[in-house]
Design a protein around this motif. Structure first.
Motif, mmCIF file in Angstrom:
data_model
loop_
_atom_site.group_PDB
_atom_site.id
_atom_site.type_symbol
_atom_site.label_atom_id
_atom_site.label_comp_id
_atom_site.label_asym_id
_atom_site.label_seq_id
_atom_site.Cartn_x
_atom_site.Cartn_y
_atom_site.Cartn_z
ATOM 1 N N ILE A 148 -10.760 -11.114 11.576
ATOM 2 C CA ILE A 148 -10.372 -12.426 11.039
ATOM 3 C C ILE A 148 -9.613 -12.252 9.729
ATOM 4 N N ASN A 149 -10.091 -11.343 8.877
ATOM 5 C CA ASN A 149 -9.391 -11.088 7.612
ATOM 6 C C ASN A 149 -8.004 -10.518 7.843
ATOM 7 N N LEU A 150 -7.878 -9.662 8.857
ATOM 8 C CA LEU A 150 -6.592 -9.024 9.147
ATOM 9 C C LEU A 150 -5.589 -10.022 9.694
ATOM 10 N N SER A 151 -6.045 -10.837 10.638
ATOM 11 C CA SER A 151 -5.113 -11.747 11.315
ATOM 12 C C SER A 151 -5.039 -13.133 10.685
ATOM 13 N N PHE A 264 -6.412 -1.737 7.173
ATOM 14 C CA PHE A 264 -7.168 -2.667 7.998
ATOM 15 C C PHE A 264 -7.366 -2.141 9.415
ATOM 16 N N VAL A 265 -6.410 -1.392 9.937
ATOM 17 C CA VAL A 265 -6.590 -0.765 11.246
ATOM 18 C C VAL A 265 -7.734 0.236 11.181
ATOM 19 N N GLY A 266 -7.826 0.971 10.064
ATOM 20 C CA GLY A 266 -8.942 1.891 9.883
ATOM 21 C C GLY A 266 -10.275 1.165 9.880
ATOM 22 N N LEU A 267 -10.338 0.006 9.212
ATOM 23 C CA LEU A 267 -11.556 -0.794 9.218
ATOM 24 C C LEU A 267 -11.941 -1.215 10.633
ATOM 25 N N LEU A 313 -0.093 6.680 4.746
ATOM 26 C CA LEU A 313 -0.611 5.861 5.850
ATOM 27 C C LEU A 313 -1.893 6.464 6.422
ATOM 28 N N VAL A 314 -1.898 7.783 6.595
ATOM 29 C CA VAL A 314 -3.076 8.460 7.139
ATOM 30 C C VAL A 314 -4.270 8.299 6.206
ATOM 31 N N LEU A 315 -4.034 8.466 4.917
ATOM 32 C CA LEU A 315 -5.123 8.398 3.945
ATOM 33 C C LEU A 315 -5.660 6.975 3.798
ATOM 34 N N SER A 316 -4.789 5.976 3.823
ATOM 35 C CA SER A 316 -5.268 4.584 3.740
ATOM 36 C C SER A 316 -6.066 4.223 4.990
ATOM 37 N N PHE A 317 -5.643 4.759 6.141
ATOM 38 C CA PHE A 317 -6.408 4.568 7.374
ATOM 39 C C PHE A 317 -7.797 5.195 7.240
ATOM 40 N N ALA A 318 -7.849 6.407 6.676
ATOM 41 C CA ALA A 318 -9.135 7.112 6.522
ATOM 42 C C ALA A 318 -10.073 6.340 5.599
ATOM 43 N N VAL A 319 -9.536 5.773 4.517
ATOM 44 C CA VAL A 319 -10.377 4.988 3.602
ATOM 45 C C VAL A 319 -10.990 3.810 4.343
ATOM 46 N N GLY A 320 -10.181 3.085 5.114
ATOM 47 C CA GLY A 320 -10.688 1.947 5.871
ATOM 48 C C GLY A 320 -11.732 2.352 6.902
ATOM 49 N N PHE A 321 -11.477 3.437 7.611
ATOM 50 C CA PHE A 321 -12.382 3.902 8.666
ATOM 51 C C PHE A 321 -13.755 4.261 8.098
#
Length: 405
Positions: A148-151, A264-267, A313-321
């Protein structure tokens, strides 16, 4: 109605309310900016929202004790619907008042009511779901909230463009009404919350959540760790990432959106993996939380030191995940290791703590970004998170390895 059906009503109703919260803020900010052409007035909306939730979090235990979980949730949503109706009428007839005073008062009221809605929802979850299903359920709810936050903001912006801010506020009013209906459908008998003892003074009731945090090593650890994590997470707010994109990566504004989207994709993917691996995480909650903290700290440090856009991009994904993994582990531990009659109050106290921490951190980190540079700010953020990892590691004997309190 079974507990499963009540849980369905709970998450559907709360999701509708969360969508509405995003939509009406987007609509309100658009209307205010169109009328004033002032970024200050527009920025005042999220700041006001945060401050009112902080104040509400302090007084929430009184409401939760007096009315119980379900009644608190339904009264909150009903009152929000009425206030939003007044807000929609005010926008329709341009009843803004001097300096939008009426609008800000109504928005403040809605935000104040939110301060006990989320603690009530989170406290209901372990009453409606078996302990064995808590990790999977928390993963599902976190995934839903993040989706919901993402979209929501993107969809809200699109709807405002198509229909205008006033119609979006009216649409949110009907979302709130529908949410209220689902809240009312929850069977009160399935939510065995305890109400306030008559002899307990108001101040004592307000202090119960804070006292539980102070006296319980696990809750104290999680609360301080999350508070510091909330402060550190300010570096991921839009303004600081925007500065990083321009001053460090030296790429176009589009990468600002790419990095936020990757986070957000990582989240979301972290939530999906947690749902799939719920049993494994359920039996290794301590390890999951520690791995999450360590990975977030390292990824944040590397992000600040990195100058390659693709690696960013990879690192921001990792933080979210890994943030999702740590959050789910902590949520499950809180729900299973806190007495049911104290759970909502603990959530309320934590919510107030995190709100004021984030609010102050936005000012401090914004100032530091100008004074010491964006790379230093990300370094500071990573070191703060790694400090919480070291603290958690040193106190690991004080908290259980799994949700078995």
């Amino acid at each position: 109605m079974t507990k499963k059906q009540s849980f369905t009503c709970l998450w559907v109703g709360q999701s509708l309310a969360n969508c509405g919260d995003v939509f009406y803020i987007v609509g309100m900010m658009t209307i205010i900016y169109a009328a004033t052409q002032s970024a200050f007035y527009m920025a005042a909306v999220p700041f006001l929202t945060m401050m009112m939730r902080f104040i509400s979090g302090i007084f929430a235990p009184l409401i939760l004790d007096k009315f119980g979980l379900k009644c608190s949730l339904t009264r909150s949503q009903t009152a929000k619907s009425l206030l939003l109706l007044l807000l929609a009428i005010a926008f329709s007839f341009h009843l803004f008042g001097p300096d939008f005073l009426l609008i800000f008062l109504l928005a403040a009221g809605i935000s104040f009511l939110d301060g006990w809605a989320l603690p009530a929802r989170n406290a209901m979850v372990p009453l409606l779901i078996t302990k064995e299903k808590l990790v999977q359920t928390n993963s599902f709810l976190s995934l839903l909230d993040q989706s919901i936050n993402l979209s929501g903001w993107a969809l809200g912006g699109t709807l405002v463009t198509l229909f205008g801010g006033t119609k979006i506020v009216w649409g949110t009013f009907f979302l709130f009404l529908l949410s209220t209906v689902f809240m009312l459908l929850i069977e009160a008998d399935t939510v065995s919350s305890q109400k306030m003892r008559d002899r307990a003074g108001r101040l004592e009731v307000m202090k119960e959540g804070w006292r539980a945090i102070g006296q319980t090593p696990l809750l104290r650890l999680i609360s301080w760790t999350d508070a510091i994590g909330t402060i550190a997470s300010v570096v991921w707010m839009a303004a600081i990432v925007f500065v990083f994109v321009h001053h460090v990566l030296h790429v176009s504004d589009a990468w600002w959106g790419f990095i936020n989207f990757s986070y957000f994709v990582g989240l979301i993917l972290g939530g999906l993996v947690s749902v799939r691996c719920a049993t494994l995480i359920q039996h290794h909650l301590r390890q999951a939380a520690l791995i999450g903290l360590l990975a977030i700290g390292i990824a944040t440090l590397l992000f600040g030191w990195n100058k390659l856009p693709a690696i960013a991009l990879v690192l921001s994904f990792a933080v979210g995940f890994f943030e999702q993994l740590q959050t789910i582990a902590f949520s499950t531990l809180i729900q299973t290791c806190t007495k049911p009659q104290l759970l909502a109050k603990v959530y309320a106290a934590q919510g107030a703590l995190y709100a004021v921490a984030y609010g102050l951190a936005t000012l401090v980190f914004g100032y530091l970004t100008d004074k010491i540079g964006v790379i230093s700010v990300f370094t500071l953020s990573g070191l703060l998170i790694l400090a919480t990892f070291v603290y958690a590691l040193r106190t690991k004997k004080e908290w259980p390895m799994q949700a078995d309190c």
